[in-house]
Motif scaffolding. Structure first.
Motif, PDB file in Angstrom:
ATOM      1  N   GLU A   1      -4.604  -0.978  -2.904  1.00 14.16           N
ATOM      2  CA  GLU A   1      -4.294  -2.393  -3.061  1.00 14.16           C
ATOM      3  C   GLU A   1      -2.812  -2.576  -3.361  1.00 14.16           C
ATOM      4  O   GLU A   1      -2.083  -1.625  -3.627  1.00 14.16           O
ATOM      5  CB  GLU A   1      -5.126  -2.993  -4.198  1.00 14.16           C
ATOM      6  CG  GLU A   1      -4.852  -2.354  -5.554  1.00 14.16           C
ATOM      7  CD  GLU A   1      -5.776  -2.856  -6.647  1.00 14.16           C
ATOM      8  OE1 GLU A   1      -6.641  -3.707  -6.337  1.00 14.16           O
ATOM      9  OE2 GLU A   1      -5.633  -2.421  -7.798  1.00 14.16           O
ATOM     10  N   GLU A   2      -2.408  -3.830  -3.315  1.00 14.51           N
ATOM     11  CA  GLU A   2      -1.010  -4.166  -3.584  1.00 14.51           C
ATOM     12  C   GLU A   2      -0.718  -4.124  -5.084  1.00 14.51           C
ATOM     13  O   GLU A   2      -1.620  -4.270  -5.909  1.00 14.51           O
ATOM     14  CB  GLU A   2      -0.691  -5.564  -3.037  1.00 14.51           C
ATOM     15  CG  GLU A   2      -1.393  -6.705  -3.753  1.00 14.51           C
ATOM     16  CD  GLU A   2      -2.814  -6.983  -3.266  1.00 14.51           C
ATOM     17  OE1 GLU A   2      -3.353  -8.059  -3.582  1.00 14.51           O
ATOM     18  OE2 GLU A   2      -3.407  -6.118  -2.590  1.00 14.51           O
TER      19      GLU A   2
ATOM     20  N   ASN B   1       0.858  -1.180   0.000  1.00 15.26           N
ATOM     21  CA  ASN B   1       0.000   0.000   0.000  1.00 15.26           C
ATOM     22  C   ASN B   1       0.891   1.227   0.000  1.00 15.26           C
ATOM     23  O   ASN B   1       1.983   1.208   0.570  1.00 15.26           O
ATOM     24  CB  ASN B   1      -0.912   0.041   1.227  1.00 15.26           C
ATOM     25  CG  ASN B   1      -2.159   0.880   0.992  1.00 15.26           C
ATOM     26  OD1 ASN B   1      -3.133   0.391   0.403  1.00 15.26           O
ATOM     27  ND2 ASN B   1      -2.161   2.132   1.437  1.00 15.26           N
TER      28      ASN B   1
ATOM     29  N   ARG C   1      -2.960   3.345  -3.485  1.00 16.83           N
ATOM     30  CA  ARG C   1      -3.303   3.595  -2.092  1.00 16.83           C
ATOM     31  C   ARG C   1      -4.429   2.678  -1.627  1.00 16.83           C
ATOM     32  O   ARG C   1      -4.907   2.797  -0.495  1.00 16.83           O
ATOM     33  CB  ARG C   1      -3.695   5.064  -1.890  1.00 16.83           C
ATOM     34  CG  ARG C   1      -4.856   5.529  -2.686  1.00 16.83           C
ATOM     35  CD  ARG C   1      -5.125   7.023  -2.533  1.00 16.83           C
ATOM     36  NE  ARG C   1      -5.558   7.378  -1.194  1.00 16.83           N
ATOM     37  CZ  ARG C   1      -4.842   8.106  -0.323  1.00 16.83           C
ATOM     38  NH1 ARG C   1      -3.649   8.555  -0.655  1.00 16.83           N
ATOM     39  NH2 ARG C   1      -5.323   8.388   0.858  1.00 16.83           N
TER      40      ARG C   1
END
Length: 291
Positions: free
Chosen positions: A246-247, A9, A244
């Motif tokens: 998810e991966e 994140n 901001r």
């Protein structure tokens, strides 16, 4: 030895970056919950058992809020400076706290982690170079400007997390009060799209394979805007916008196999640290990220 990198994140709602090899890995910051960290690692096929340490860049809550639970549950050592620990006021077991110093490499198995000071409005902020024997990855976020230390290390990186926090026009025309706008762009705040692009254009090494654009402002930036800006100058570097929400994917960072040489410390010193007031004794209170 190659390295694997991902952003779990990135933004004012939480920051956590993973860098590892086949045997072990580390987190730089842990600003999302333990449960969310575990979920995202599992989705990526990364084992929490491989995580051997957390390195802390500074004390703002979006970089440290997940550390106490993660460190306690997995018995992870937390590498942190005395000033950052004091102002962060985290509840950490004493035996898990390990101080580090700028330009003194820390070995975590086959990984070397070296910190160096940066411009940011925190007590003792640092950026990091994470390296194997043949690959270097830089973590350059929450920086007010690209000082000599950032420039010196950026031009030796095979991959990097680089802050592109705000678009200057969006910031100046946005809803933030003038005082906050001035703090963001005032030299101890954050790096703009234009400042980051200038660093990339002037100092990107020919062997940099991946650049992850990080810590985008929700209000003063746009993922497509900044990606389009960098895509005009990519050459052979893959540009990824770290979300901001998810991966990212896991990126495999490799080199041609040459052993890394030592990076000389720049002569130019970093300016005096941003002055913070002495923290009040409120054990459950943490300094909030401003940006």
């Amino acid at each position: 030895m190659s390295l694997y990198i991902t952003s779990l994140n990135s933004g004012s709602n939480g920051n956590c970056y993973y860098i590892g090899n086949d045997e072990e890995g580390i987190f730089v910051d842990a600003g999302i919950s333990c449960r969310e960290t575990e979920k995202r690692m599992k989705r990526l096929g990364l084992s929490m058992d491989k995580v051997k340490a957390i390195f802390v860049s500074h004390e703002h809550s979006d970089h440290i809020s997940g550390i106490p639970v993660l460190a306690k549950k997995y018995r992870l050592p937390v590498y942190i400076t005395e000033g950052t620990l004091r102002h962060g006021r985290m509840d950490l077991a004493r035996e898990l706290v390990i101080p580090f110093a700028a330009y003194e490499a820390v070995r975590i198995g086959g990984i070397s982690v070296t910190a160096f000071p940066k411009f940011h409005d925190a007590s003792d902020p640092h950026s990091f170079i994470v390296a194997s024997s043949t690959v270097r990855v830089g973590v350059f976020t929450d920086i007010g400007k690209a000082c000599a230390h950032v420039i010196n290390h950026f031009q030796h990186c095979h991959a990097a997390f680089l802050e592109t926090n705000y678009d200057e026009e969006m910031l100046m025309n946005g809803r933030y009060p003038a005082s906050l706008k001035n703090r963001i762009k005032g030299g101890h705040g954050h790096l703009s799209n234009a400042q980051a692009l200038e660093l990339f254009k002037l100092y990107r090494p020919s062997f940099m394979s991946h650049l992850l654009l990080a810590h985008l402002s929700k209000d003063n930036n746009n993922p497509q805007l900044v990606k389009d800006l960098f895509d005009q100058h990519t050459s052979n570097t893959s540009i990824v916008v770290a979300s901001r929400f998810e991966e990212t994917a896991v990126y495999h960072i490799q080199s041609s196999g040459e052993m890394l040489g030592e990076i000389k410390r720049p002569v130019e010193p970093v300016a005096p640290a941003f002055v913070l007031s002495k923290p009040k004794r409120r054990p459950n209170d943490q300094q909030l990220s401003l940006f």
